[in-house]
Design an enzyme around this catalytic site. Structure first.
Site, PDB file in Angstrom:
ATOM      1  N   ASN A  14      -2.291   7.823   5.369  1.00  0.00           N
ATOM      2  CA  ASN A  14      -3.611   8.550   5.547  1.00  0.00           C
ATOM      3  C   ASN A  14      -4.208   7.883   6.264  1.00  0.00           C
ATOM      4  O   ASN A  14      -4.908   8.453   7.735  1.00  0.00           O
ATOM      5  CB  ASN A  14      -4.410   9.251   4.074  1.00  0.00           C
ATOM      6  CG  ASN A  14      -4.753   8.100   3.772  1.00  0.00           C
ATOM      7  OD1 ASN A  14      -3.730   7.725   2.356  1.00  0.00           O
ATOM      8  ND2 ASN A  14      -5.601   8.055   3.829  1.00  0.00           N
ATOM      9  N   ARG A  37      -2.748   9.363  -1.826  1.00  0.00           N
ATOM     10  CA  ARG A  37      -3.060  10.094  -3.352  1.00  0.00           C
ATOM     11  C   ARG A  37      -4.470  11.175  -3.030  1.00  0.00           C
ATOM     12  O   ARG A  37      -4.381  12.282  -3.702  1.00  0.00           O
ATOM     13  CB  ARG A  37      -4.223   9.295  -3.869  1.00  0.00           C
ATOM     14  CG  ARG A  37      -5.008   8.660  -3.319  1.00  0.00           C
ATOM     15  CD  ARG A  37      -5.321   7.057  -4.203  1.00  0.00           C
ATOM     16  NE  ARG A  37      -6.026   6.366  -2.923  1.00  0.00           N
ATOM     17  CZ  ARG A  37      -6.307   5.252  -3.443  1.00  0.00           C
ATOM     18  NH1 ARG A  37      -6.515   4.731  -4.914  1.00  0.00           N
ATOM     19  NH2 ARG A  37      -7.133   4.091  -2.956  1.00  0.00           N
ATOM     20  N   VAL A  63      -0.047   5.207  -6.408  1.00  0.00           N
ATOM     21  CA  VAL A  63       1.163   4.721  -6.937  1.00  0.00           C
ATOM     22  C   VAL A  63       0.774   3.857  -7.977  1.00  0.00           C
ATOM     23  O   VAL A  63       1.660   3.546  -8.371  1.00  0.00           O
ATOM     24  CB  VAL A  63       1.275   4.016  -5.829  1.00  0.00           C
ATOM     25  CG1 VAL A  63       1.453   3.669  -4.258  1.00  0.00           C
ATOM     26  CG2 VAL A  63       0.303   2.704  -5.878  1.00  0.00           C
ATOM     27  N   SER A 143       1.158  -9.785   2.837  1.00  0.00           N
ATOM     28  CA  SER A 143      -0.142 -10.411   3.495  1.00  0.00           C
ATOM     29  C   SER A 143       0.396 -11.609   3.943  1.00  0.00           C
ATOM     30  O   SER A 143       0.697 -12.614   3.056  1.00  0.00           O
ATOM     31  CB  SER A 143      -0.958 -10.134   3.318  1.00  0.00           C
ATOM     32  OG  SER A 143      -2.266 -10.529   3.876  1.00  0.00           O
ATOM     33  N   TYR A 165      -6.643 -10.666  -5.468  1.00  0.00           N
ATOM     34  CA  TYR A 165      -5.269  -9.595  -3.834  1.00  0.00           C
ATOM     35  C   TYR A 165      -4.666 -10.542  -2.859  1.00  0.00           C
ATOM     36  O   TYR A 165      -3.550 -10.527  -2.728  1.00  0.00           O
ATOM     37  CB  TYR A 165      -6.183 -10.078  -2.839  1.00  0.00           C
ATOM     38  CG  TYR A 165      -5.534  -8.626  -1.012  1.00  0.00           C
ATOM     39  CD1 TYR A 165      -5.396  -7.705  -1.385  1.00  0.00           C
ATOM     40  CD2 TYR A 165      -5.747  -9.789   0.177  1.00  0.00           C
ATOM     41  CE1 TYR A 165      -4.830  -7.401  -0.058  1.00  0.00           C
ATOM     42  CE2 TYR A 165      -4.700  -9.233   0.687  1.00  0.00           C
ATOM     43  CZ  TYR A 165      -4.148  -8.075   0.901  1.00  0.00           C
ATOM     44  OH  TYR A 165      -3.935  -7.118   1.892  1.00  0.00           O
ATOM     45  N   VAL A 198      -5.732  -7.334  10.741  1.00  0.00           N
ATOM     46  CA  VAL A 198      -5.772  -5.807  10.991  1.00  0.00           C
ATOM     47  C   VAL A 198      -6.902  -5.334  11.039  1.00  0.00           C
ATOM     48  O   VAL A 198      -7.336  -5.287   9.861  1.00  0.00           O
ATOM     49  CB  VAL A 198      -4.691  -5.028  11.038  1.00  0.00           C
ATOM     50  CG1 VAL A 198      -4.478  -3.927  11.429  1.00  0.00           C
ATOM     51  CG2 VAL A 198      -2.990  -5.753  11.629  1.00  0.00           C
ATOM     52  N   ASP A 201     -10.225   0.033   7.344  1.00  0.00           N
ATOM     53  CA  ASP A 201     -11.165  -0.324   6.199  1.00  0.00           C
ATOM     54  C   ASP A 201     -10.330  -1.110   5.232  1.00  0.00           C
ATOM     55  O   ASP A 201     -12.140  -1.892   4.548  1.00  0.00           O
ATOM     56  CB  ASP A 201     -11.123   1.422   5.339  1.00  0.00           C
ATOM     57  CG  ASP A 201     -11.650   2.172   5.491  1.00  0.00           C
ATOM     58  OD1 ASP A 201     -12.860   1.619   5.810  1.00  0.00           O
ATOM     59  OD2 ASP A 201     -10.644   3.175   5.451  1.00  0.00           O
ATOM     60  N   ASN A 203     -10.835  -4.957   5.494  1.00  0.00           N
ATOM     61  CA  ASN A 203     -11.074  -5.419   5.581  1.00  0.00           C
ATOM     62  C   ASN A 203     -12.692  -5.312   6.611  1.00  0.00           C
ATOM     63  O   ASN A 203     -13.112  -5.947   7.479  1.00  0.00           O
ATOM     64  CB  ASN A 203     -10.683  -6.712   6.708  1.00  0.00           C
ATOM     65  CG  ASN A 203      -9.910  -5.964   7.633  1.00  0.00           C
ATOM     66  OD1 ASN A 203     -10.612  -5.563   8.497  1.00  0.00           O
ATOM     67  ND2 ASN A 203      -8.572  -6.161   7.855  1.00  0.00           N
TER      68      ASN A 203
HETATM   69  N1  LIG Z   1      -5.947  -4.879   7.431  1.00  0.00           N
HETATM   70  C1  LIG Z   1      -4.828  -6.408   7.816  1.00  0.00           C
HETATM   71  O1  LIG Z   1      -5.345  -7.158   7.746  1.00  0.00           O
HETATM   72  C2  LIG Z   1      -3.560  -6.217   6.683  1.00  0.00           C
HETATM   73  C3  LIG Z   1      -3.428  -7.825   6.345  1.00  0.00           C
HETATM   74  C4  LIG Z   1      -2.261  -7.783   5.268  1.00  0.00           C
HETATM   75  C5  LIG Z   1      -1.638  -7.066   4.473  1.00  0.00           C
HETATM   76  N2  LIG Z   1      -1.986  -5.932   5.088  1.00  0.00           N
HETATM   77  C6  LIG Z   1      -2.255  -4.885   3.950  1.00  0.00           C
HETATM   78  O2  LIG Z   1      -0.974  -4.010   5.326  1.00  0.00           O
HETATM   79  C7  LIG Z   1      -1.133  -2.454   3.689  1.00  0.00           C
HETATM   80  C8  LIG Z   1      -1.721  -1.192   4.580  1.00  0.00           C
HETATM   81  O3  LIG Z   1      -3.659  -1.963   4.297  1.00  0.00           O
HETATM   82  P1  LIG Z   1      -4.440  -1.283   5.796  1.00  0.00           P
HETATM   83  O4  LIG Z   1      -5.247  -2.769   6.379  1.00  0.00           O
HETATM   84  O5  LIG Z   1      -4.054  -0.512   6.172  1.00  0.00           O
HETATM   85  O6  LIG Z   1      -5.352  -0.681   4.597  1.00  0.00           O
HETATM   86  P2  LIG Z   1      -6.478   0.839   4.323  1.00  0.00           P
HETATM   87  O7  LIG Z   1      -6.872   1.116   6.136  1.00  0.00           O
HETATM   88  O8  LIG Z   1      -7.644   0.379   3.155  1.00  0.00           O
HETATM   89  O9  LIG Z   1      -4.864   1.347   4.125  1.00  0.00           O
HETATM   90  C9  LIG Z   1      -5.077   1.046   2.855  1.00  0.00           C
HETATM   91  C10 LIG Z   1      -3.978   2.249   2.151  1.00  0.00           C
HETATM   92  O10 LIG Z   1      -3.728   2.683   1.057  1.00  0.00           O
HETATM   93  C11 LIG Z   1      -3.604   3.972   0.370  1.00  0.00           C
HETATM   94  N3  LIG Z   1      -3.660   4.183  -1.034  1.00  0.00           N
HETATM   95  C12 LIG Z   1      -4.723   2.946  -2.262  1.00  0.00           C
HETATM   96  N4  LIG Z   1      -4.569   2.740  -3.127  1.00  0.00           N
HETATM   97  C13 LIG Z   1      -3.782   3.584  -3.699  1.00  0.00           C
HETATM   98  C14 LIG Z   1      -3.400   4.574  -4.799  1.00  0.00           C
HETATM   99  N5  LIG Z   1      -3.080   3.925  -6.131  1.00  0.00           N
HETATM  100  N6  LIG Z   1      -1.990   5.608  -4.138  1.00  0.00           N
HETATM  101  C15 LIG Z   1      -1.936   5.470  -2.771  1.00  0.00           C
HETATM  102  N7  LIG Z   1      -2.693   5.418  -1.675  1.00  0.00           N
HETATM  103  C16 LIG Z   1      -3.270   4.241  -2.043  1.00  0.00           C
HETATM  104  C17 LIG Z   1      -5.154   4.208   0.853  1.00  0.00           C
HETATM  105  O11 LIG Z   1      -5.461   5.164   0.695  1.00  0.00           O
HETATM  106  P3  LIG Z   1      -7.407   5.895   0.312  1.00  0.00           P
HETATM  107  O12 LIG Z   1      -7.290   6.491   1.658  1.00  0.00           O
HETATM  108  O13 LIG Z   1      -6.403   6.989  -0.976  1.00  0.00           O
HETATM  109  O14 LIG Z   1      -7.520   4.771   0.281  1.00  0.00           O
HETATM  110  C18 LIG Z   1      -4.534   3.935   2.321  1.00  0.00           C
HETATM  111  O15 LIG Z   1      -4.130   5.321   2.823  1.00  0.00           O
HETATM  112  C19 LIG Z   1      -1.534  -2.818   2.873  1.00  0.00           C
HETATM  113  O16 LIG Z   1      -0.201  -3.336   2.061  1.00  0.00           O
HETATM  114  C20 LIG Z   1      -1.910  -4.317   3.206  1.00  0.00           C
HETATM  115  O17 LIG Z   1      -2.646  -5.225   2.092  1.00  0.00           O
HETATM  116  C21 LIG Z   1      -3.581  -5.675   5.340  1.00  0.00           C
END
Ligand SMILES: NC(=O)c1ccc[n+]([C@@H]2O[C@H](COP(=O)([O-])OP(=O)(O)OC[C@H]3O[C@@H](n4cnc5c(N)ncnc54)[C@H](OP(=O)(O)O)[C@@H]3O)[C@@H](O)[C@H]2O)c1
Length: 242
Positions: A14, A37, A63, A143, A165, A198, A201, A203
């Site tokens: 989303n 969710r 999840v 990550s 994390y 990236v 939200d 970070n």
């Molecule tokens: N951003 C970075 O710099 C970075 C770096 C390395 C790795 N990553 C990885 O990239 C992936 C995406 O992260 P992002 O940066 O895009 O973060 P984000 O914007 O916070 O998005 C996280 C997503 O996961 C969903 N989520 C969390 N708990 C959930 C649950 N129990 N069931 C279903 N959905 C759930 C959130 O839904 P809600 O909107 O409902 O909370 C949101 O859609 C993650 O695996 C993160 O660890 C990110």
């Protein structure tokens, strides 16, 4: 449903990187399940993707919840009868701060429950559907902070001290390897991806890459050829050291 259409599911689609993965896979002409969710956030994202001309469908999916994940598998079974690509993208930090000496164990549990157990729960629920695909792919969004090599390399940028994390992503990498070993004699390719730092939200939008840039490696691993790698850890520039 056209039997030729590739069917994908992206968890946590989303917003952030997951949304852009869904957009990127949709742009390939695939039919993409927007796993999320929250009903409102899911429908808003699916609507936006549809308005861009993409073939997407909302998949209610928490999840961390057995029933929700089982229902998501039934939805895809009823709609398509199989799944070609699963992107396990959903994750949480668990909450901050998380210094090892003072970490709230609830923070640790939250990170592991979502980032590791959630991936296993979703993967195992979707496996019967993936086995029905000619070229199944699983991408686990990991990550760079999960890399033990980088964590122990002086000067490498691996974020703040993190008891929840970062170790959850190391755990996820280890689980990815174990899946690849068990599934080694099948046509399923499973790999871990590092999107880089990236702005999302997760970070507070401090990252310097765009969600679209972060999505690119997951899209690459989702579209691997049949002789592509499995059990690996990749970023845009190539292999990430464990
Ligand atoms: N951003 C970075 O710099 C970075 C770096 C390395 C790795 N990553 C990885 O990239 C992936 C995406 O992260 P992002 O940066 O895009 O973060 P984000 O914007 O916070 O998005 C996280 C997503 O996961 C969903 N989520 C969390 N708990 C959930 C649950 N129990 N069931 C279903 N959905 C759930 C959130 O839904 P809600 O909107 O409902 O909370 C949101 O859609 C993650 O695996 C993160 O660890 C990110």
């Amino acid at each position: 449903m056209n039997a030729q259409t590739t069917i994908a599911l992206v968890t946590g689609a989303n917003k952030g990187i997951g949304y852009e993965i869904a957009a990127g896979l949709g742009a390939l002409g695939w039919s993409v399940g927007v796993g999320a969710r929250d009903q409102e956030r899911r429908e808003a994202a699916a609507e936006k993707l549809r308005a861009a001309g993409l073939d997407v469908f909302g998949v209610p999916l928490d999840v961390t919840d057995d029933d929700s994940v089982a229902a998501a598998a039934r939805l895809i079974e009823d709609r398509a009868g199989r799944l070609d690509v699963l992107v396990n993208n959903a994750a949480v930090t668990g909450g901050m701060p998380q210094m090892p000496t003072t970490v709230d164990l609830a923070v640790l549990r939250r990170a592991i429950e979502t980032n590791v157990i959630g991936v296993i729960r979703v993967t195992n629920a979707m496996l019967p559907l993936l086995r029905g695909s000619a070229s199944p792919r699983i991408v686990n969004m990991s990550s760079g902070v999960g890399s033990l090599t980088r964590q122990t390399t002086p000067g490498a940028e691996t974020g703040p001290v993190s008891a929840a994390y970062s170790p959850s992503k190391t755990f996820l990498n280890a689980v990815t390897i174990q899946y690849a070993k068990e599934l080694g004699d099948t046509n399923i390719l499973i790999n871990a991806a590092n999107p880089g730092y990236v702005a999302t939200d997760l970070n507070n939008f401090r990252g310097f890459r765009t969600p679209e840039q972060g999505a690119a490696i997951a899209i690459r691993l989702a579209t691997l050829p049949d002789d592509g790698p499995t059990g690996g850890f990749f970023e845009d520039d190539g292999v990430v050291p464990w």
